[in-house]
Write an enzyme that holds these catalytic residues in place. Structure first.
Site, PDB file in Angstrom:
ATOM      1  N   GLY A  10       4.816   2.712   2.717  1.00 52.93           N
ATOM      2  CA  GLY A  10       5.605   1.523   2.448  1.00 52.93           C
ATOM      3  C   GLY A  10       6.839   1.475   3.333  1.00 52.93           C
ATOM      4  O   GLY A  10       7.936   1.148   2.878  1.00 52.93           O
ATOM      5  N   GLY A  13       9.325  -1.903   3.792  1.00 53.92           N
ATOM      6  CA  GLY A  13      10.210  -2.454   2.766  1.00 53.92           C
ATOM      7  C   GLY A  13      11.654  -2.025   2.962  1.00 53.92           C
ATOM      8  O   GLY A  13      11.992  -1.298   3.905  1.00 53.92           O
ATOM      9  N   ASP A  15      13.595   0.135   1.184  1.00 53.72           N
ATOM     10  CA  ASP A  15      13.820   1.574   1.104  1.00 53.72           C
ATOM     11  C   ASP A  15      13.115   2.318   2.227  1.00 53.72           C
ATOM     12  O   ASP A  15      13.660   3.271   2.797  1.00 53.72           O
ATOM     13  CB  ASP A  15      13.349   2.103  -0.252  1.00 53.72           C
ATOM     14  CG  ASP A  15      14.220   1.620  -1.399  1.00 53.72           C
ATOM     15  OD1 ASP A  15      15.197   0.891  -1.150  1.00 53.72           O
ATOM     16  OD2 ASP A  15      13.920   1.975  -2.556  1.00 53.72           O
ATOM     17  N   ASP A  60      -4.812   1.563   3.414  1.00 51.19           N
ATOM     18  CA  ASP A  60      -4.810   0.897   2.110  1.00 51.19           C
ATOM     19  C   ASP A  60      -4.671   1.970   1.036  1.00 51.19           C
ATOM     20  O   ASP A  60      -5.593   2.760   0.812  1.00 51.19           O
ATOM     21  CB  ASP A  60      -6.118   0.117   1.920  1.00 51.19           C
ATOM     22  CG  ASP A  60      -6.172  -0.610   0.591  1.00 51.19           C
ATOM     23  OD1 ASP A  60      -5.195  -0.535  -0.180  1.00 51.19           O
ATOM     24  OD2 ASP A  60      -7.205  -1.259   0.315  1.00 51.19           O
ATOM     25  N   LEU A  82       7.220   4.849  -1.120  1.00 50.51           N
ATOM     26  CA  LEU A  82       8.125   3.756  -1.466  1.00 50.51           C
ATOM     27  C   LEU A  82       7.371   2.433  -1.463  1.00 50.51           C
ATOM     28  O   LEU A  82       7.964   1.370  -1.302  1.00 50.51           O
ATOM     29  CB  LEU A  82       9.287   3.714  -0.459  1.00 50.51           C
ATOM     30  CG  LEU A  82       9.993   5.058  -0.246  1.00 50.51           C
ATOM     31  CD1 LEU A  82      11.060   4.933   0.831  1.00 50.51           C
ATOM     32  CD2 LEU A  82      10.607   5.561  -1.536  1.00 50.51           C
ATOM     33  N   GLN A  85       4.154  -3.113  -5.397  1.00 53.60           N
ATOM     34  CA  GLN A  85       4.720  -4.397  -5.819  1.00 53.60           C
ATOM     35  C   GLN A  85       6.045  -4.117  -6.518  1.00 53.60           C
ATOM     36  O   GLN A  85       6.086  -3.457  -7.546  1.00 53.60           O
ATOM     37  CB  GLN A  85       3.726  -5.092  -6.760  1.00 53.60           C
ATOM     38  CG  GLN A  85       3.953  -6.589  -6.954  1.00 53.60           C
ATOM     39  CD  GLN A  85       5.210  -6.903  -7.746  1.00 53.60           C
ATOM     40  OE1 GLN A  85       6.205  -7.377  -7.182  1.00 53.60           O
ATOM     41  NE2 GLN A  85       5.199  -6.635  -9.037  1.00 53.60           N
ATOM     42  N   SER A  86       7.146  -4.612  -5.966  1.00 49.39           N
ATOM     43  CA  SER A  86       8.476  -4.153  -6.405  1.00 49.39           C
ATOM     44  C   SER A  86       9.264  -5.126  -7.266  1.00 49.39           C
ATOM     45  O   SER A  86      10.411  -4.849  -7.596  1.00 49.39           O
ATOM     46  CB  SER A  86       9.311  -3.782  -5.170  1.00 49.39           C
ATOM     47  OG  SER A  86       9.408  -4.880  -4.284  1.00 49.39           O
ATOM     48  N   SER A 127      11.604   4.478 -11.340  1.00 53.02           N
ATOM     49  CA  SER A 127      12.510   3.356 -11.628  1.00 53.02           C
ATOM     50  C   SER A 127      13.291   3.582 -12.905  1.00 53.02           C
ATOM     51  O   SER A 127      12.788   4.170 -13.874  1.00 53.02           O
ATOM     52  CB  SER A 127      11.697   2.067 -11.750  1.00 53.02           C
ATOM     53  OG  SER A 127      12.504   0.996 -12.196  1.00 53.02           O
ATOM     54  N   GLU A 129      13.768   1.308 -14.807  1.00 55.94           N
ATOM     55  CA  GLU A 129      13.050   0.466 -15.776  1.00 55.94           C
ATOM     56  C   GLU A 129      12.172   1.299 -16.705  1.00 55.94           C
ATOM     57  O   GLU A 129      11.816   0.835 -17.784  1.00 55.94           O
ATOM     58  CB  GLU A 129      12.179  -0.544 -15.031  1.00 55.94           C
ATOM     59  CG  GLU A 129      12.936  -1.624 -14.278  1.00 55.94           C
ATOM     60  CD  GLU A 129      13.338  -2.798 -15.157  1.00 55.94           C
ATOM     61  OE1 GLU A 129      12.714  -2.981 -16.224  1.00 55.94           O
ATOM     62  OE2 GLU A 129      14.265  -3.532 -14.781  1.00 55.94           O
ATOM     63  N   TYR A 151       5.579  -3.615 -14.645  1.00 55.12           N
ATOM     64  CA  TYR A 151       6.114  -2.812 -13.547  1.00 55.12           C
ATOM     65  C   TYR A 151       6.536  -1.437 -14.056  1.00 55.12           C
ATOM     66  O   TYR A 151       6.182  -0.396 -13.483  1.00 55.12           O
ATOM     67  CB  TYR A 151       7.304  -3.541 -12.923  1.00 55.12           C
ATOM     68  CG  TYR A 151       8.106  -2.738 -11.924  1.00 55.12           C
ATOM     69  CD1 TYR A 151       7.696  -2.631 -10.599  1.00 55.12           C
ATOM     70  CD2 TYR A 151       9.277  -2.089 -12.311  1.00 55.12           C
ATOM     71  CE1 TYR A 151       8.434  -1.887  -9.682  1.00 55.12           C
ATOM     72  CE2 TYR A 151      10.025  -1.351 -11.402  1.00 55.12           C
ATOM     73  CZ  TYR A 151       9.595  -1.255 -10.090  1.00 55.12           C
ATOM     74  OH  TYR A 151      10.327  -0.516  -9.194  1.00 55.12           O
ATOM     75  N   LYS A 155       5.082   2.463 -13.361  1.00 53.01           N
ATOM     76  CA  LYS A 155       5.954   3.530 -12.860  1.00 53.01           C
ATOM     77  C   LYS A 155       5.931   4.751 -13.786  1.00 53.01           C
ATOM     78  O   LYS A 155       5.960   5.898 -13.316  1.00 53.01           O
ATOM     79  CB  LYS A 155       7.384   3.009 -12.717  1.00 53.01           C
ATOM     80  CG  LYS A 155       7.603   2.065 -11.543  1.00 53.01           C
ATOM     81  CD  LYS A 155       7.521   2.777 -10.214  1.00 53.01           C
ATOM     82  CE  LYS A 155       7.993   1.923  -9.059  1.00 53.01           C
ATOM     83  NZ  LYS A 155       7.912   2.621  -7.756  1.00 53.01           N
TER      84      LYS A 155
END
Length: 316
Positions: A10, A13, A15, A60, A82, A85-86, A127, A129, A151, A155
């Site tokens: 990733g 992005g 990060d 992928d 990193l 889907q963020s 996260s 979250e 999300y 995580k």
């Protein structure tokens, strides 16, 4: 002495791009993964002036064979995941995609490391979250998980997979529970950029009103460029452990809005409309982390205040 090598999953992005720059400055050889080498999001690497210094690989992460081939051919000392889907909001709309992009991708990476028998250290971006509602004192690493959106559920699953592979197979896998962290590389899909860009357009006469959701929510906002330093420090530890990466301070979204509009000489109350349709089905009122462990064991702490972060976003 040979240079250390790192694979960033990733890399395009916010990060991933900032971490690539950070590791290059540390003398690393950096390989970056993206789903397509033609991705328009390579603009972040261009913007930071590091695209030409990174070997870009296409893979992928949802496909086990693709992940195994990538990790086996690279053979890097460290892997940083990193990807995925963020957006919390988008996870309600695309829950299956969100879950696979975090949980299945992490499982594929863990399996690839295990089967390759490489002594690779693995960091995964967790996260804040995961902890859902927190006390004012903030969540600690031992706090129970209480995910309130797809999300966060994905995580939490990834975190538990890493803990399992660490215990059962002895893999050096770590989770960094990253609380909200911002930079000018964020897209307008994130509310902080929506606010800053909206205030700029209003100040320029191109927009009349900015529609936002719940302004009472409280978040622990840090600066992304500081958080990638913490990621690196986590993987320099001899023993793999999980860490909360946060400022330990909370601010309301209204405070963020007020600061942003004030920078443009505007009173936010004259230009912001609170739209109930933008409220989330299961909104977290307060989400704060306690970074004491990171401070003690990593020697890391967040330096930027909320006004610093707002200024950074405005200045770009």
């Amino acid at each position: 002495m040979s240079r250390k090598s790192a694979l960033i999953l990733g890399v395009t992005g916010q990060d991933g791009s900032l971490l690539a720059k950070f590791l290059l400055e540390k003398g690393y050889t950096v390989i970056g993964q993206t789903r397509s080498v033609e991705s328009p999001r390579l603009v972040n690497l261009d913007r930071l002036g590091v695209k030409q210094d990174i070997e870009i690989r296409s893979a992928d992460l949802i496909d086990q064979k693709s992940v195994t081939q990538l990790i086996g051919s690279v053979g890097s000392d460290e892997i940083y995941n990193l990807s995925g889907q963020s957006s919390v909001g988008s996870s309600f709309v695309r829950p299956a995609e969100t879950f696979k992009s975090h949980s299945l991708a992490v499982l594929n990476v863990l399996e690839a490391i295990r089967k390759s028998e490489l002594h690779t250290k693995f960091f995964n971006a967790g996260s804040g979250e995961c902890f859902g509602e927190t006390k004012e004192s903030g969540a600690v690493e031992e706090s129970p998980f209480s995910p309130l959106n797809p999300y966060a559920v994905s995580k939490v699953t990834a975190t538990m997979l890493i803990a399992n592979y660490r215990k059962v197979y002895g893999l050096h896998g770590c989770t960094g529970f990253l609380f909200n962290h911002e930079s000018c590389l964020r897209s307008e899909a994130f509310v902080t950029q929506k606010i800053v860009r909206g205030a700029a357009r209003i100040a320029g006469g191109d927009l009349e009103k900015l529609r936002l959701g719940n302004l009472d929510i409280r978040r622990d906002w840090g600066r992304a460029s500081e958080y990638v330093d913490a990621m690196w420090r986590i993987l320099q530890q001899e023993t793999p452990e999980d860490f909360i990466i946060s400022t330990g301070r909370s601010s309301s979204l209204q405070e963020f809005v007020s600061l942003a509009f004030r920078r443009f000489g505007l009173n936010w109350q004259d230009h912001v409309v609170v739209d109930p349709s933008l409220f989330r089905a299961s909104e977290i009122a307060r989400n704060i982390g306690d970074p004491s462990k990171a401070s003690k064991k990593l020697g890391w702490r967040a330096m930027s205040s909320l006004p610093d972060i707002v200024d950074h976003l405005i200045q770009g």
